[in-house]
Write a protein that holds these residues in place. Structure first.
Motif, PDB file in Angstrom:
ATOM      1  N   THR A 346      22.513  49.445  13.893  1.00 45.82           N
ATOM      2  CA  THR A 346      22.076  50.353  12.822  1.00 45.82           C
ATOM      3  C   THR A 346      23.236  51.216  12.351  1.00 45.82           C
ATOM      4  N   ALA A 347      24.018  51.719  13.297  1.00 50.77           N
ATOM      5  CA  ALA A 347      25.202  52.518  12.943  1.00 50.77           C
ATOM      6  C   ALA A 347      26.229  51.662  12.228  1.00 50.77           C
ATOM      7  N   GLY A 348      26.377  50.413  12.650  1.00 50.67           N
ATOM      8  CA  GLY A 348      27.318  49.517  11.986  1.00 50.67           C
ATOM      9  C   GLY A 348      26.906  49.241  10.554  1.00 50.67           C
ATOM     10  N   LEU A 349      25.633  49.002  10.317  1.00 50.40           N
ATOM     11  CA  LEU A 349      25.135  48.756   8.963  1.00 50.40           C
ATOM     12  C   LEU A 349      25.321  49.989   8.082  1.00 50.40           C
ATOM     13  N   ALA A 350      25.132  51.162   8.652  1.00 49.36           N
ATOM     14  CA  ALA A 350      25.345  52.391   7.895  1.00 49.36           C
ATOM     15  C   ALA A 350      26.818  52.528   7.491  1.00 49.36           C
ATOM     16  N   ALA A 351      27.713  52.118   8.379  1.00 47.86           N
ATOM     17  CA  ALA A 351      29.150  52.195   8.070  1.00 47.86           C
ATOM     18  C   ALA A 351      29.536  51.226   6.962  1.00 47.86           C
ATOM     19  N   LEU A 352      28.722  50.184   6.751  1.00 45.25           N
ATOM     20  CA  LEU A 352      28.991  49.208   5.688  1.00 45.25           C
ATOM     21  C   LEU A 352      28.482  49.658   4.325  1.00 45.25           C
ATOM     22  N   GLN A 353      27.616  50.661   4.304  1.00 46.11           N
ATOM     23  CA  GLN A 353      26.865  50.996   3.104  1.00 46.11           C
ATOM     24  C   GLN A 353      27.765  51.240   1.892  1.00 46.11           C
ATOM     25  N   SER A 354      28.906  51.892   2.121  1.00 45.93           N
ATOM     26  CA  SER A 354      29.786  52.238   1.002  1.00 45.93           C
ATOM     27  C   SER A 354      30.376  51.022   0.308  1.00 45.93           C
ATOM     28  N   LEU A 355      30.347  49.862   0.973  1.00 45.24           N
ATOM     29  CA  LEU A 355      30.948  48.649   0.397  1.00 45.24           C
ATOM     30  C   LEU A 355      29.978  47.856  -0.460  1.00 45.24           C
ATOM     31  N   LEU A 356      28.702  48.152  -0.363  1.00 49.24           N
ATOM     32  CA  LEU A 356      27.710  47.284  -0.997  1.00 49.24           C
ATOM     33  C   LEU A 356      27.774  47.332  -2.521  1.00 49.24           C
ATOM     34  N   ASP A 357      28.264  48.437  -3.079  1.00 46.29           N
ATOM     35  CA  ASP A 357      28.362  48.555  -4.534  1.00 46.29           C
ATOM     36  C   ASP A 357      29.785  48.347  -5.042  1.00 46.29           C
ATOM     37  N   ASP A 358      30.670  47.874  -4.169  1.00 45.73           N
ATOM     38  CA  ASP A 358      32.066  47.639  -4.562  1.00 45.73           C
ATOM     39  C   ASP A 358      32.168  46.290  -5.266  1.00 45.73           C
ATOM     40  N   ALA A 359      32.432  46.310  -6.565  1.00 42.88           N
ATOM     41  CA  ALA A 359      32.461  45.077  -7.357  1.00 42.88           C
ATOM     42  C   ALA A 359      33.543  44.117  -6.883  1.00 42.88           C
ATOM     43  N   SER A 360      34.623  44.660  -6.314  1.00 44.73           N
ATOM     44  CA  SER A 360      35.719  43.789  -5.879  1.00 44.73           C
ATOM     45  C   SER A 360      35.318  42.911  -4.698  1.00 44.73           C
ATOM     46  N   LEU A 361      34.235  43.276  -4.009  1.00 44.15           N
ATOM     47  CA  LEU A 361      33.796  42.528  -2.829  1.00 44.15           C
ATOM     48  C   LEU A 361      32.633  41.588  -3.126  1.00 44.15           C
TER      49      LEU A 361
END
Length: 419
Positions: A346-361
């Motif tokens: 759960t903590a790992g998924l939260a740390a990923l959250q900022s990347l989900l809206d990154d168009a470059s990814l």
């Protein structure tokens, strides 16, 4: 001669060919074009006539003739032809000049790397252009390394070449004031070359040992040239500690073996010891840069005798430090894995959250692959299945595709049996 054989020759000789052309003719874009035309001529002639005894000399001679021909057709023919002709007769490639240009020189190699990272260019353009010049990597592979679409990278490379041409850049040894920034760019180039050799972005095989070995060789030379440069030592330690796993990273069929399943007895203890020794020498000296931090992370992995012994909390802390020094999506992604392993999915998924809206990814396969892993750990098998399927779709590496497909298949079996 097959295409892979020609690529091997070009990887060995490209630095020396381009260095020779730049010393004689100066214009980067013209020299790179001429070198590529020489490779095209080799691809046509060598399968028919055989590989010459001196491939480097042949490539330099043909490329130089292309430059002479271009100079003759240019409106400044008289000036440029005198300059080119004084350096290289069009009809011969013999005598002391040929010997000088075809003798391997580590100084030439390092100088070319430093020359290509020209201050007229931005750091991304320096690194991309130098990657193209010294490694022969296709534009698509360079684009993948920078997390941008291939057309975007093609435009960036074209603009960089035009900038050098329009600025009438002459390739001279960098001043002492320019050297630190150029060395930093060179380290980025060498590490990206290593990464492409360690885990190819496309193709049927995971490893390209010739690329990884070349990156390590050049970094060793740079370290010998700058023995007190802490980040050079850090980059070399990182490559050695990472490359130590090479023999365990694929199975007998060439399929990827993840870190958790690798036979650590097959890791190269000599490379691990050398990498750790480099780190122990430089870390106490003061400022700790990005490559030293990444090497420290690799050392933590190397120190764990079994995967279960890995100190994920320490790795997460080191990634947090790295995020302060050199933030990037890749750092955030890797930190999320470490956080997930140390503090829970759960903590790992939260740390990923900022990347989900990154168009470059959007088309970066590692993001859904990491999400799938963490979702699987958390028990959300349905969403994990979707993410694995997305990662399989996005990757261009056949070994990674097969590995992710296997994970997806096992997950579906678990869902079917309710386990």
């Amino acid at each position: 001669m097959t295409t892979p054989q020609l690529e091997d020759v070009w990887r060995r000789e490209s630095l020396h060919v381009l260095a020779a052309l730049l010393r004689r003719h100066g214009d980067y874009a013209d020299c790179e074009d001429a070198a590529q035309e020489a490779v095209a001529a080799a691809a046509e002639q060598w399968p028919r006539d055989g590989v010459p005894d001196n491939p480097r000399g042949w490539l330099i001679r043909v490329a130089s003739r292309r430059l002479v021909d271009q100079a003759r057709s240019d409106q400044w023919r008289s000036v440029r032809e005198q300059t080119v002709g004084a350096a290289q007769p069009a009809d011969a490639y013999v005598g002391p000049a040929a010997d000088e240009e075809t003798t391997p020189s580590s100084d030439d190699t390092l100088l070319l790397l430093l020359l290509c990272c020209h201050p007229k260019l931005t750091r991304p353009s320096q690194v991309a252009l130098t990657l193209r010049a010294v490694s022969g990597l296709p534009t698509g592979a360079i684009a993948t390394a920078f997390l941008v679409p291939e057309p975007t990278m093609a435009q960036r490379l074209s603009r960089a070449r035009n900038t050098l041409r329009d600025s009438a850049v002459r390739f001279e040894k960098p001043t002492s004031e320019e050297l630190p920034a150029r060395v930093a760019a060179v380290l980025d180039v060498l590490y990206l070359i290593f990464n492409e050799g360690y885990a190819r972005s496309t193709g049927d095989t995971l490893l390209d040992t010739s690329l990884a070995d070349e990156a390590i060789r050049l970094t060793r030379q740079l370290h010998a040239y700058l023995p007190d440069h802490d980040e050079v030592a850090g980059a070399l330690a990182l490559m050695l500690l990472t490359d130590a796993r090479r023999a365990a990273r694929t199975d007998g069929r060439g399929d990827l073996v993840p870190l958790a399943e690798q036979d650590r007895s097959r890791w190269d203890a000599g490379l691990v010891s050398e990498g750790v020794a480099l780190l122990e020498k430089v870390l106490p000296r003061g400022h700790v840069g990005a490559y030293q931090l990444q090497a420290a992370i690799a050392a933590v992995h190397a120190e764990a005798q079994h995967y279960e012994d890995t100190d994920w909390a320490q790795i997460a802390a080191l990634y947090s430090m790295l995020d302060q020094v050199a933030p990037s999506p890749a750092v955030t992604l890797n930190r999320a894995v470490a956080v997930g392993m140390s503090a829970g999915p759960t903590a790992g998924l939260a740390a990923l959250q900022s990347l989900l809206d990154d168009a470059s990814l959007e088309r970066y396969h590692r993001l859904p692959a990491v999400r799938a892993h963490l979702l699987e750990m958390s028990g959300d098998l349905a969403e994990a299945e979707q993410q694995y399927a997305r990662a399989v779709e996005l990757t261009s590496s056949r070994p990674e595709q097969r590995y992710l497909a296997q994970r997806l298949s096992r997950l579906r079996e678990r869902g079917a049996t309710g386990r």
